[in-house]
Design a protein around this motif. Structure first.
Motif, PDB file in Angstrom:
ATOM      1  N   ARG A 195      86.297 -50.852   2.588  1.00 10.91           N
ATOM      2  CA  ARG A 195      85.029 -51.549   2.854  1.00 10.91           C
ATOM      3  C   ARG A 195      83.942 -50.587   3.331  1.00 10.91           C
ATOM      4  O   ARG A 195      82.799 -50.627   2.881  1.00 10.91           O
ATOM      5  CB  ARG A 195      85.292 -52.634   3.902  1.00 10.91           C
ATOM      6  N   LEU A 196      84.315 -49.707   4.261  1.00 12.27           N
ATOM      7  CA  LEU A 196      83.330 -48.745   4.784  1.00 12.27           C
ATOM      8  C   LEU A 196      82.829 -47.838   3.665  1.00 12.27           C
ATOM      9  O   LEU A 196      81.629 -47.554   3.556  1.00 12.27           O
ATOM     10  CB  LEU A 196      83.966 -47.914   5.904  1.00 12.27           C
ATOM     11  N   GLU A 197      83.742 -47.385   2.825  1.00 14.54           N
ATOM     12  CA  GLU A 197      83.331 -46.510   1.715  1.00 14.54           C
ATOM     13  C   GLU A 197      82.436 -47.271   0.748  1.00 14.54           C
ATOM     14  O   GLU A 197      81.433 -46.746   0.268  1.00 14.54           O
ATOM     15  CB  GLU A 197      84.564 -45.932   1.016  1.00 14.54           C
ATOM     16  N   ALA A 198      82.783 -48.539   0.485  1.00 12.94           N
ATOM     17  CA  ALA A 198      81.951 -49.362  -0.418  1.00 12.94           C
ATOM     18  C   ALA A 198      80.552 -49.534   0.158  1.00 12.94           C
ATOM     19  O   ALA A 198      79.575 -49.664  -0.574  1.00 12.94           O
ATOM     20  CB  ALA A 198      82.599 -50.728  -0.636  1.00 12.94           C
ATOM     21  N   GLU A 199      80.431 -49.547   1.474  1.00 12.74           N
ATOM     22  CA  GLU A 199      79.114 -49.708   2.106  1.00 12.74           C
ATOM     23  C   GLU A 199      78.392 -48.377   2.293  1.00 12.74           C
ATOM     24  O   GLU A 199      77.335 -48.323   2.912  1.00 12.74           O
ATOM     25  CB  GLU A 199      79.267 -50.438   3.445  1.00 12.74           C
ATOM     26  N   GLY A 200      78.993 -47.291   1.809  1.00 12.19           N
ATOM     27  CA  GLY A 200      78.312 -46.006   1.825  1.00 12.19           C
ATOM     28  C   GLY A 200      78.608 -45.106   3.017  1.00 12.19           C
ATOM     29  O   GLY A 200      78.001 -44.053   3.172  1.00 12.19           O
TER      30      GLY A 200
END
Ligand code: GDP
Length: 296
Positions: free
Chosen positions: A9-14
């Motif tokens: 999730r964190l990676e998906a949010e940048g």
């Protein structure tokens, strides 16, 4: 399971500056090593998802390990986080912290109002100590340490070992194996009457990030979907999704555990959060992951 969902999730949010260590690189029960990690990385925020977890059998068979390991891990992490001055810490507890006969759905105010469910008392006591430690850091030192209580979670990277897993992962594996071998029966533990609430771990990860951004109170907050299901219905739903057409048989030598565990999620809802993955879809997605990554 929760840690990897948070990373996705964190990676998906940048987000990219995400210092992590896996179990082989950092032993969280080792106070010295944990302090060293925090001094080296100096994170801004900490999401505490690490714990020794297990289903109803593992929990009741190994109370010493569930109590000691979890107390050690959380004491080390919370204290080290405070020492280097993290801006925010989110401690993840569990719905089993609430009394066995709490009102349903269970409001946050039910904490410490009655005796716990004996099959997971050790884990619950450790988690309650973690909540109290976060609240103590908040009161004594003004730390922004918050605590969320997720309901029963499931999804990719769940534990599918039949001795130590929780019910959803166990039934998914059992239905898969029964279908593959052409078995006519699938054994389910207990009476099938207890009711549980299930939240996909990707929704739980979204809720964690939402709380990190919006919630600054030391009061605990429940994280769930607001709906529960009887274990019998869950078993039937899993068989349907996986395509196992045999019969269910009940092993009543195994414990039922607490009769019902449905969280009151009014507080979270009022902040504007809601889940996105319905149970049937979540089971189908988890099964796909299981076939690809576990069943081979
Ligand atoms: P709990 O929520 O702490 O009670 O933990 P579990 O997820 O392990 O168990 C939930 C309920 O599912 C209990 O009533 C179990 O008896 C029941 N159950 C039925 N079949 C299984 C199984 O194969 N494994 C597990 N762990 N629980 C099962």
């Amino acid at each position: 399971m929760v840690g990897s969902a948070l990373l996705r999730r964190l990676e998906a949010e940048g987000f990219s500056n995400l210092p992590t260590r896996d179990r082989s690189e950092l032993d969280l029960t080792d106070e010295h090593a944990v302090r060293g990690f925090f001094r080296q990385e100096r994170p801004d925020a900490v999401i505490f998802a690490a714990a020794k977890v297990g289903g109803i059998k593992a929990n009741s068979d190994f109370p010493v390990e569930f109590l000691l390991d979890n107390l050690r891990i959380q004491n080390n992490v919370i204290e080290a986080a405070h020492e280097i001055g993290v801006r925010k810490l989110l401690f993840l507890g569990s719905s089993c912290i609430y009394p066995k006969f709490a009102p349903q759905p269970i409001p946050e105010t039910a904490l410490l109002t009655g005796p716990l469910e004996p099959t997971n008392e050790a884990y619950a006591v450790a988690k309650i100590a973690g909540i109290k430690l976060c609240q103590a850091f908040s009161r004594e030192y003004g730390a922004n340490f918050i605590s969320a209580m997720p309901t029963n979670l499931y999804g990719p990277n769940d534990n599918f070992d039949l001795e130590t897993s929780h019910v959803l992962a166990a039934l998914l594996r059992k239905a898969h194996e029964a279908k593959k071998s052409g078995a006519r029966q699938l054994v389910v533990w207990g009476t099938g009457k207890p009711r549980r609430e299930f939240l996909h771990v990707d929704d739980a990860a979204r809720a964690c990030l939402f709380l990190l951004e919006t919630y600054d109170s030391p009061e605990i907050i429940n994280v769930g979907c607001g709906e529960d299901i009887a274990i019998r219905e869950l078993a039937e739903l899993i068989c349907e999704v996986i395509g196992f057409n045999g019969e269910l048989s009940w092993d009543t030598t195994k414990p039922d555990g607490t009769p019902r565990k449905l969280l009151d999620v009014t507080r979270l809802k009022n902040l504007g959060w809601q889940p996105t993955i319905p149970l049937r879809e979540g089971i189908a997605r988890t099964y796909e992951w299981f076939v690809k990554n576990v069943a081979g």
